[in-house]
Write an enzyme that holds these catalytic residues in place. Structure first.
Site, PDB file in Angstrom:
ATOM      1  N   GLU A 180       3.099   3.441  12.332  1.00 20.00           N
ATOM      2  CA  GLU A 180       2.200   3.954  13.198  1.00 20.00           C
ATOM      3  C   GLU A 180       2.932   4.318  14.652  1.00 20.00           C
ATOM      4  O   GLU A 180       2.032   5.246  15.364  1.00 20.00           O
ATOM      5  CB  GLU A 180       1.104   2.946  13.472  1.00 20.00           C
ATOM      6  CG  GLU A 180       0.159   2.525  12.341  1.00 20.00           C
ATOM      7  CD  GLU A 180      -0.683   1.425  12.551  1.00 20.00           C
ATOM      8  OE1 GLU A 180      -2.086   1.842  12.244  1.00 20.00           O
ATOM      9  OE2 GLU A 180      -0.496   0.449  12.738  1.00 20.00           O
ATOM     10  N   ASN A 184      14.728  -2.252   6.100  1.00 15.62           N
ATOM     11  CA  ASN A 184      15.106  -1.083   5.080  1.00 15.62           C
ATOM     12  C   ASN A 184      15.202   0.372   5.697  1.00 15.62           C
ATOM     13  O   ASN A 184      14.227   0.874   6.252  1.00 15.62           O
ATOM     14  CB  ASN A 184      14.262  -1.023   3.931  1.00 15.62           C
ATOM     15  CG  ASN A 184      14.806  -0.241   2.789  1.00 15.62           C
ATOM     16  OD1 ASN A 184      14.896   0.925   2.836  1.00 15.62           O
ATOM     17  ND2 ASN A 184      14.951  -0.789   1.564  1.00 15.62           N
ATOM     18  N   ILE A 221       0.860  -1.039   0.042  1.00 19.86           N
ATOM     19  CA  ILE A 221       0.135   0.153  -0.005  1.00 19.86           C
ATOM     20  C   ILE A 221       0.736   1.265  -0.060  1.00 19.86           C
ATOM     21  O   ILE A 221       0.522   2.488   0.435  1.00 19.86           O
ATOM     22  CB  ILE A 221      -0.912  -0.230   1.268  1.00 19.86           C
ATOM     23  CG1 ILE A 221      -0.279   0.067   2.589  1.00 19.86           C
ATOM     24  CG2 ILE A 221      -1.888  -1.262   1.057  1.00 19.86           C
ATOM     25  CD1 ILE A 221      -1.098   0.221   3.747  1.00 19.86           C
TER      26      ILE A 221
END
Length: 806
Positions: free
Chosen positions: A763, A689, A491
């Protein structure tokens, strides 16, 4: 000689700490700042999103939304469309059309039924035409008559607070909890904070609108759609349409953002499927921005009471967090505002309590960091105020209230690096230069202030599966290619990239020789993207499939998997095997399996398995993967991986932690607030990453700016219409609003989370970000705002005239 191939599976349930093979691979792509492997496709327009799917004979649909807040549809008059060019049909289905979107991870249809209206904008029909423009014109011309009951709609949250009711804890993501006597402890506390904080409804405002292209082939339905969780959405579709799941296929190769709004299916999907069946043609429905904002999902507004009791030194003894949110009638989702309050700070006396108000407004559901994003605004602003009352630095207050274990469940933390995050970010930010007294630093016409807030976001694991195929490929650099298959979605968070890095390291291949096949419900089912568990869950299943491939290769060449190194397309021996009881059992099982396989081969005429003697690893000998694979049937190996949550989820409090720091300027005349800079430090296990993780944190911090200063959905209290339902009127931070952001990724290893030792991070960064800005505003002008966002009208009449004396 050909070896017998199968699809063996490695399964893992997280019941204890586990080692991670990623720590020992010779290749070190994991953790580096690899650019997105699909980046070129996206910037060149070659990555095809759902709305861009073009099928033969495709028709177009535009949804029609209700124009009342509450009532019943009595008639839909399409006569005005009879002479309009390009109109094919007006499709209605009072029983099956979706009234609401579905929440994440649910496996049943959301609320259905278009006859009865529960909110302004609720989809009730769809106009199908030869072009989008014709369908849009038809949708505007359609005449709908109602039995209007809007006078009895609940459109004012604050006026309805007396009708608040208990929440459905079984359906929620948090529970009410009480320990000790928090009210008495609060009453007896030397220092108390007790305030009501209000946060507004917000919209995810993802770049890509909700879109679906539906096509039937007999009884088989294919949906090219924008969803975050393919496996559960497939079951929702089947339930909504009364179909067998085997006849439903969802494809979402690329999703242009979701932030929770696409966790479940939305009204356009079922409408497209029904319309395509009726006209016997593929149908594309792309929701307009106003429709997305009016008829999908919002973050609930909240009313939160945070009360804290502490002694003179600031040691917390009582903490109360009571939260009321809103949703449509009969919907179970409630905003879990106190998720992190359970464990963030010490305190023997505690209460978390939830209530909900039924309103006739857009469905509320998960939006990025549901619970923490708004709950930590209240909690962290209260902590800042407590620090001021005690007379100590906000960091020191938090440091001395560090719990030794989760105080709500009395279980240890798997890891907890909150203090390290605060100290690291404070040093980099220059926290020591913070004005000690509010409204004491004026630069020209701007008051300057600094603020900070802790951040935390619970970590979890969801069941996930993946298949990895290792096969010979003449076009690959080392003659070998890996193909990874799972229905996991990307996404915009980097799934294609980080999973490629994991696979490349585990199998010793270059990144360009890993093919990632995602976003198709016909593939092994993964967790999907959401809840900060996507990378950990789907990634773990990929990691386990790679481990199984390594075990197969090790068995073939006569090595143990822990003494086999895969690097640059070659196999060699490295290290010394440490045998264990489980190894002995596995070896015995392997011998038994080999005997059975030999018997099968003998009976079926298959060639015998290659002997281990042909591989000699003395003198640092190594062999190519391509050569080894050539001995297998079809010159390939296939394995699956399955991960499941286990006892670790209950026996340890797992969370990512961080700290946000902000410097703001407040105009001395207008009250305008500008964020001048932000620094965040976050600990989230092993970082897959550096670049994508940092970008996720940037995004979270930008979300915090919006939450603190501008984002607010405004509903008309007369008819429930959403007034600011586009990106011109619903204000989100743009370039001019976002300052220099600095992200520090604090090293951490958590062996209780999953076989990769990773946690969610995006988040975590939003959690506490808005509170840091609010605390900085207070430091700048000495005004505490309890009703968010902090707009200039809430500051104007209280702005200081002159700097306070030091």
């Amino acid at each position: 000689m050909a070896l017998f191939t199968s699809e063996p599976t490695k399964q893992m349930t997280m019941d204890s700490a586990v080692d991670s093979l990623l720590a020992n691979t010779k290749s070190k792509l994991v953790g580096s700042d690899v650019s997105r492997v699909e980046g070129a496709l996206k910037v060149s327009g070659q990555a095809r999103y759902s709305a861009e799917v073009q099928l033969d004979n495709q028709a177009y649909g535009v949804l029609v939304g209700a124009t009342i807040a509450k009532g019943t549809v009595t008639e839909i008059d399409s006569s005005a469309l009879d002479d309009m060019d390009g109109i094919i049909k007006v499709v209605t289905d009072g029983e099956r059309f979706l009234r609401n979107s579905q929440q994440g991870t649910k496996e049943v249809a959301p609320t259905q039924g278009a006859k009865e209206v529960f909110y302004h904008g609720q989809p009730i029909a769809v106009v199908i035409a030869e072009s989008f423009e014709a369908a849009r014109a038809g949708a505007h011309a359609l005449v709908v008559e109602y039995k209007d009951d809007s006078d009895n709609a609940v459109l004012d949250f604050n006026n309805a607070l007396n009708d608040a009711h208990d929440v459905n804890e079984k359906e929620g993501s948090d529970k009410n909890n009480e320990q000790g006597d928090p009210d008495k402890a609060l009453e007896n506390a030397a220092i108390t904070i007790d305030h009501i904080y209000q946060t507004p409804s917000q919209n995810a405002a993802a770049m890509e609108p909700h879109a679906t292209v539906a096509v039937w082939e007999g009884e088989h339905l294919t949906l090219y759609t924008a969803n975050q969780m393919i496996a559960s959405c497939k079951k929702q579709v089947a339930d909504a349409l009364g179909m067998d799941t085997k006849n439903v296929q969802l494809i979402a190769r690329y999703v242009g953002g979701g932030f929770g709004s696409k966790l479940g299916i939305a009204p356009e999907l079922v409408a497209a499927a029904i319309a395509a069946k009726e006209i016997e043609r593929p149908v594309s429905i792309v929701m307009t921005r106003p429709q997305v904002m009016s008829a999908t999902v919002r973050r609930s507004n909240t009313r939160q009471r945070v009360a804290i009791g502490a002694n003179q030194a600031g040691i917390i003894d009582s903490i109360i967090h009571e939260s009321t949110s809103s949703n449509l009638p009969d919907e179970a989702f409630f905003e879990p505002s106190a998720l992190s309050t359970h464990y963030l700070y010490r305190g023997d006396n505690r209460r978390v309590k939830y209530q909900m108000v039924d309103t006739n407004q857009t469905l509320s559901g998960s939006m990025r960091a549901p619970g923490e994003a708004v709950g930590q605004i209240a909690l962290e602003c209260a902590l800042d105020e407590l620090a001021e009352k005690v007379g100590i630095d906000p960091i020191e207050l938090r440091r001395q209230n560090e719990p030794d274990e989760d105080p709500s469940q009395q279980v240890p933390f798997s890891t907890r690096k909150l203090v390290e995050c605060m100290d690291t970010a404070a040093k980099q930010f220059g926290w020591s230069e913070r004005p000690k007294k509010p409204a004491s630093r004026l630069e020209g016409d701007w008051w300057i202030g600094m603020g900070m807030a802790a951040a935390s976001r619970g970590n979890s694991l969801q069941p996930s599966e993946a298949r990895v195929t290792l096969k010979k490929d003449a076009d690959a650099k080392y003659g070998v290619k890996a193909v990874v298959e799972t229905d996991m979605t990307d996404i915009g968070t980097g799934s294609y990239t980080v999973f490629s890095q994991v696979t490349a390291d585990m199998l010793g291949l270059p990144l360009e020789d890993v093919e990632m096949v995602l976003g198709d419900s016909d593939l092994p089912p993964a967790s999907g993207s959401g809840g900060s568990f996507g990378a950990a869950s789907a990634g773990s299943s990929i990691c386990l499939a790679c481990e199984k491939l390594r075990e197969q290769l090790a068995s073939t060449v006569g090595l143990y998997s822990d003494t086999m190194q895969l690097h640059e397309g070659r196999v060699q021996e490295a290290g010394v095997h440490a045998p264990s009881v489980s190894d002995a059992l596995k070896e015995a099982g392997s011998k038994a399996a080999a005997h059975i396989k030999a018997r099968i081969n003998e009976k079926t005429g298959k060639a015998a398995e290659a002997t281990q003697a042909q591989y000699d690893f003395d003198n640092d000998n190594s062999y190519t993967l391509a050569d080894i694979l050539s001995h297998y049937e079809e010159q390939k190996l296939v394995a699956k991986g399955k991960i499941k949550p286990g006892k670790n989820g209950d026996n340890y409090r797992q969370a990512s932690f961080g700290a946000n720091f902000a410097e703001v300027a407040v105009h001395r005349v207008t009250g305008e607030v500008r964020v001048r800079r932000m620094t965040g430090a976050f600990a989230a296990g092993r970082i897959l990453n550096q670049k994508t993780a940092t970008s996720q944190c940037y995004g979270g911090m930008v979300f915090g700016i919006g939450s603190a200063l501008m984002e607010k959905l405004i509903f008309d209290k007369r008819d429930g219409r959403l007034c600011n339902r586009d990106l011109a009127e619903y204000h989100v931070p743009v370039n001019a609003d976002v300052p220099q952001l600095e992200v520090i990724l604090v090293e951490e290893d958590d062996s209780y989370t999953n076989p990769m030792h990773i946690k969610g991070i995006g988040e975590t960064a939003i959690s506490g970000a808005a509170a840091a800005i609010a605390n900085a505003v207070y430091n700048a002008v000495g005004i505490r705002v309890y009703d968010f966002p902090i707009t200039l009208d809430k500051l104007l009449d209280q702005l200081p005239d002159e700097p306070a004396s030091a």
